[in-house]
Write a protein that holds these residues in place. Structure first.
Motif, PDB file in Angstrom:
ATOM      1  N   TYR A 182       0.831  -1.200   0.000  1.00  0.00           N
ATOM      2  CA  TYR A 182       0.000   0.000   0.000  1.00  0.00           C
ATOM      3  C   TYR A 182       0.870   1.257   0.000  1.00  0.00           C
ATOM      4  O   TYR A 182       0.624   2.194  -0.758  1.00  0.00           O
ATOM      5  CB  TYR A 182      -0.943   0.021   1.206  1.00  0.00           C
ATOM      6  CG  TYR A 182      -1.832   1.239   1.230  1.00  0.00           C
ATOM      7  CD1 TYR A 182      -3.006   1.266   0.490  1.00  0.00           C
ATOM      8  CD2 TYR A 182      -1.486   2.368   1.962  1.00  0.00           C
ATOM      9  CE1 TYR A 182      -3.814   2.395   0.488  1.00  0.00           C
ATOM     10  CE2 TYR A 182      -2.275   3.495   1.964  1.00  0.00           C
ATOM     11  CZ  TYR A 182      -3.443   3.498   1.224  1.00  0.00           C
ATOM     12  OH  TYR A 182      -4.236   4.622   1.221  1.00  0.00           O
TER      13      TYR A 182
ATOM     14  N   LYS B 252       0.735   3.851  -3.086  1.00  0.00           N
ATOM     15  CA  LYS B 252       0.241   5.214  -2.842  1.00  0.00           C
ATOM     16  C   LYS B 252       1.345   6.250  -3.063  1.00  0.00           C
ATOM     17  O   LYS B 252       1.124   7.269  -3.705  1.00  0.00           O
ATOM     18  CB  LYS B 252      -0.294   5.291  -1.413  1.00  0.00           C
ATOM     19  CG  LYS B 252      -0.987   6.561  -1.077  1.00  0.00           C
ATOM     20  CD  LYS B 252      -2.453   6.487  -1.394  1.00  0.00           C
ATOM     21  CE  LYS B 252      -3.155   7.679  -0.751  1.00  0.00           C
ATOM     22  NZ  LYS B 252      -4.128   8.273  -1.632  1.00  0.00           N
ATOM     23  N   SER B 253       2.537   5.983  -2.550  1.00  0.00           N
ATOM     24  CA  SER B 253       3.656   6.907  -2.760  1.00  0.00           C
ATOM     25  C   SER B 253       4.065   6.951  -4.224  1.00  0.00           C
ATOM     26  O   SER B 253       4.416   8.011  -4.749  1.00  0.00           O
ATOM     27  CB  SER B 253       4.870   6.480  -1.930  1.00  0.00           C
ATOM     28  OG  SER B 253       4.584   6.470  -0.579  1.00  0.00           O
TER      29      SER B 253
ATOM     30  N   MET C 257       0.379   2.279   5.699  1.00  0.00           N
ATOM     31  CA  MET C 257      -0.702   3.203   5.353  1.00  0.00           C
ATOM     32  C   MET C 257      -0.272   4.646   5.606  1.00  0.00           C
ATOM     33  O   MET C 257      -0.531   5.536   4.786  1.00  0.00           O
ATOM     34  CB  MET C 257      -1.960   2.853   6.146  1.00  0.00           C
ATOM     35  CG  MET C 257      -2.537   1.506   5.761  1.00  0.00           C
ATOM     36  SD  MET C 257      -3.941   1.033   6.753  1.00  0.00           S
ATOM     37  CE  MET C 257      -5.196   2.083   6.044  1.00  0.00           C
TER      38      MET C 257
ATOM     39  N   GLY D 139       2.324   5.683   2.976  1.00  0.00           N
ATOM     40  CA  GLY D 139       1.688   5.894   1.679  1.00  0.00           C
ATOM     41  C   GLY D 139       0.980   7.230   1.588  1.00  0.00           C
ATOM     42  O   GLY D 139       1.142   7.979   0.612  1.00  0.00           O
ATOM     43  N   ILE D 140       0.218   7.550   2.613  1.00  0.00           N
ATOM     44  CA  ILE D 140      -0.546   8.811   2.593  1.00  0.00           C
ATOM     45  C   ILE D 140       0.392  10.008   2.680  1.00  0.00           C
ATOM     46  O   ILE D 140       0.280  10.965   1.910  1.00  0.00           O
ATOM     47  CB  ILE D 140      -1.583   8.814   3.730  1.00  0.00           C
ATOM     48  CG1 ILE D 140      -2.654   7.748   3.451  1.00  0.00           C
ATOM     49  CG2 ILE D 140      -2.209  10.185   3.896  1.00  0.00           C
ATOM     50  CD1 ILE D 140      -3.551   7.439   4.622  1.00  0.00           C
TER      51      ILE D 140
ATOM     52  N   ASP E  22       2.563  10.261  -0.590  1.00  0.00           N
ATOM     53  CA  ASP E  22       1.813  10.782  -1.731  1.00  0.00           C
ATOM     54  C   ASP E  22       1.655  12.295  -1.633  1.00  0.00           C
ATOM     55  O   ASP E  22       2.037  13.039  -2.547  1.00  0.00           O
ATOM     56  CB  ASP E  22       0.446  10.098  -1.791  1.00  0.00           C
ATOM     57  CG  ASP E  22      -0.403  10.569  -2.961  1.00  0.00           C
ATOM     58  OD1 ASP E  22       0.170  10.997  -3.980  1.00  0.00           O
ATOM     59  OD2 ASP E  22      -1.648  10.502  -2.864  1.00  0.00           O
TER      60      ASP E  22
END
Length: 164
Positions: A31, A35-36, A110, A113-114, A117
């Motif tokens: 993930y 995401k990244s 998670m 990733g957030i 991004d």
């Protein structure tokens, strides 16, 4: 199974812990990488010279899978009921070890990733945000490291249930 010693169902929990460590950590790594990676690709269209600098979140997310692999190997090498008695306490210790590392890796993935991004996109517009993004990513990675440490400690408790 005459030469089997310990509880018959205990290895199930031990192997479940090894699987949980690897699966959940790799889910977090996947993930975080995905995401990244989307952020890096989007940012690379605007500022292609910053792509290599913005790969940091992808690398940090990939490390999470290694944490799960370490715990899975530690657990699986500790399960040998024919050589040494393996009781339910040992199985539960390995299960909790795997879950602590795996779920911490999932949560960290998670977060990475957030933050990765949003961070690489923001860094493309304002380069002064790079250091702040790296610090936030380090704190997110530390969550998985905490899970790894607790997983090692819990795994070391296996084998201490009874004096053989």
């Amino acid at each position: 199974m005459t030469d089997f010693s310990g509880d018959v169902t205990a290895p199930f929990f031990g192997f479940l812990g090894a699987a949980a460590a690897l699966v959940f950590s790799c889910m977090g790594a996947a993930y975080g990488t995905a995401k990244s990676g989307v952020g890096v690709a989007s940012m690379g269209v605007m500022r292609p010279e910053l792509v290599m600098k913005s790969i940091v979140p992808v690398v940090m997310a990939g490390v999470l899978g290694i944490y799960g692999l370490i715990i899975a190997v530690i657990i699986s090498t500790g399960i040998n009921p024919k050589a040494k008695s393996y009781y339910l306490f040992d199985g539960y210790a390995h299960l909790s070890s795997g879950l602590s590392c795996g779920l911490a890796g999932l949560a960290a993935g998670m977060a990475i990733g957030i933050v990765g991004d949003a961070g690489v996109r923001a860094n493309a517009q304002q380069p002064k945000l790079f250091v702040g993004m790296i610090l936030i990513l380090i704190f997110a990675e530390a969550l998985a490291l905490y899970g790894l440490i607790v997983g090692i400690i819990l795994s070391s408790r296996a084998g201490q249930s009874r004096a053989d």
